[in-house]
Scaffold this active site. Structure first.
Site, short mmCIF file in Angstrom:
data_model
loop_
_atom_site.label_atom_id
_atom_site.label_comp_id
_atom_site.label_asym_id
_atom_site.label_seq_id
_atom_site.Cartn_x
_atom_site.Cartn_y
_atom_site.Cartn_z
CE1 TYR A 206 -3.37 2.87 0.90
CE2 TYR A 206 -1.89 3.35 2.72
CZ TYR A 206 -2.95 3.71 1.92
OH TYR A 206 -3.59 4.90 2.13
CD GLN B 292 -4.65 15.26 3.07
OE1 GLN B 292 -4.83 14.66 4.12
NE2 GLN B 292 -5.39 15.06 1.99
NE ARG C 9 -3.48 3.64 -4.78
CZ ARG C 9 -3.58 4.54 -3.82
NH1 ARG C 9 -3.91 4.16 -2.58
NH2 ARG C 9 -3.33 5.82 -4.06
CG HIS D 296 -1.53 11.16 -4.95
ND1 HIS D 296 -2.40 12.11 -4.50
CD2 HIS D 296 -1.51 10.19 -4.01
CE1 HIS D 296 -2.91 11.72 -3.33
NE2 HIS D 296 -2.37 10.56 -3.01
NE ARG E 76 -0.02 6.24 -2.50
CZ ARG E 76 -0.32 5.07 -1.95
NH1 ARG E 76 0.48 4.03 -2.17
NH2 ARG E 76 -1.39 4.93 -1.20
#
Length: 385
Positions: free
Chosen positions: A25, A129, A166, A280, A283
């Protein structure tokens, strides 16, 4: 930490410590993962031209970002669920960053709340964030909490309107909710350091980890399926939402995930203070351009009207210098601090940050420059092979 001499060493140590699902991950990309290859190739294709006989015997990395002085042009990037890498991992990252003298950006999807991180790292320079929730009132309350904890820069992630594809996460049963199956349970059992040093400590203390910032009424363990509609990520964000955030957020506002010149110019128009030119980390979308191909045009277009930061693909101190030479004023590090955290806890996170700084220092000595701005003033120049 002996024998951990580069980021690859830390990555290998992290891979041995973490269960496969959690490691992948952090480590992997999306779809066919060509973006990861493109990121590495784009950075490798850049060379920096040195100047000789410049008469410097030391380097100075002091940097001013958003009006605050810090020790180096580095930021620990926001990463979801960093608290699963090490028990109380987000607080450990904050303390490590504080000792190095750089900011740490706390994720909306952290395991530990910003309040607890502030208590555990009182001297840290905290940024926050944001993933905007569908319930804007809850989003506004979350920002009030972040501001009350001294977070002076809001980093709004705008490049994730939906969940990325993913496939390895599905095979590994890694997601929210976690879907344990026999192979993943065996894999966890084969990583006793993580099982007893991280997961068991949560279970004995706080219980099953969860997203710490979600309101109590909507907070569920990471093994449970329900994520309430109110705290699902908003897929319909637009520039009007940026105006709204600019009005309610009292500190600096940085938009993360900008690759197009037009979007950087809109960020200036709505009163943003900075942008993060970011893919990113490879990802999210496999066909994105590399940030190195976007930074120069963005820097030219905004012409100093906002702060340009960058991330994605950094493995060496020289990668940081390449981003800086192209026009970024600081670089966010995501995977590296997590590998350090997995390899050696808080000390490992600090050690990998200091290793990057040492690599930057050595490279700048060879480049004949003693301050970061000189990378862009003609004495150190960027060339493409």
């Amino acid at each position: 930490m002996p024998m951990l001499l580069n980021t690859s060493d830390y990555r290998r140590r992290a891979r041995r410590f973490l269960p496969r699902g959690l490691f992948e991950y952090i480590d992997r990309g999306t779809e066919d993962e060509t973006a990861l290859t493109r990121l590495r190739a784009s950075l490798d294709a850049i060379t920096l031209l040195p100047a000789v006989l410049t008469g410097h015997d030391r380097r100075d990395f002091d940097t001013v970002l958003f009006g605050r002085r810090m020790a180096a042009p580095l930021v620990v990037a926001p990463t979801a669920l960093a608290g699963l890498v090490s028990h109380d991992g987000e607080t450990k990252l904050a303390r490590a960053a504080s000792r190095v003298g750089i900011p740490v950006c706390i994720s909306t999807q952290s395991v530990t709340t910003v309040e607890a991180i502030r208590r555990g790292a009182p001297d840290a320079l905290l940024w926050f964030q944001l993933y905007v929730w569908r319930d804007r009132a809850l989003t506004a309350r979350l920002l009030e909490r972040a501001s009350a904890c001294g977070c002076d820069n809001l980093v709004l992630t705008v490049d994730t309107p939906v969940s990325p594809k993913r496939e390895y996460n599905e095979r590994n049963g890694f997601g929210i909710p976690f879907k344990p199956h026999l192979s993943s349970m065996i894999d966890v059992a084969l990583h006793p350091g993580w099982l007893f040093g991280v997961l068991a400590r949560y279970l004995i203390g706080e219980g099953m980890p969860t997203y710490g910032h979600y309101p109590d009424a909507f907070r569920t363990a990471i093994t449970r399926a329900s994520i309430a509609e109110a705290v699902r990520l908003e897929p319909r964000l637009n520039w009007d939402d940026m105006h709204w955030l600019r009005e309610i957020w009292p500190g600096k506002l940085t938009i993360k995930g900008v690759l197009a010149v037009e979007d950087a110019e809109k960020a200036v128009e709505i009163g943003a203070d900075g942008v993060v030119v970011s893919a990113h980390g490879g990802r999210n979308l496999d066909c994105l351009p590399a940030p190195v191909d976007c930074i120069p045009a963005i820097a030219d277009a905004v012409n100093g009207r906002l702060t340009i930061l960058a991330d994605s693909g950094v493995r060496r101190g020289t990668d940081v210098l390449k981003y800086l030479a192209l026009g970024a004023e600081a670089v966010l590090l995501g995977r590296l601090p997590l590998w350090g955290l997995a390899a050696g806890g808080e000390a490992g996170a600090e050690a990998i940050l200091r290793m990057v700084l040492r690599e930057m220092d050595t490279a700048m000595a060879f480049l004949g420059t003693h301050r970061v701005p000189a990378l862009r003033d003609g004495r150190a120049r960027q060339q493409r092979n």
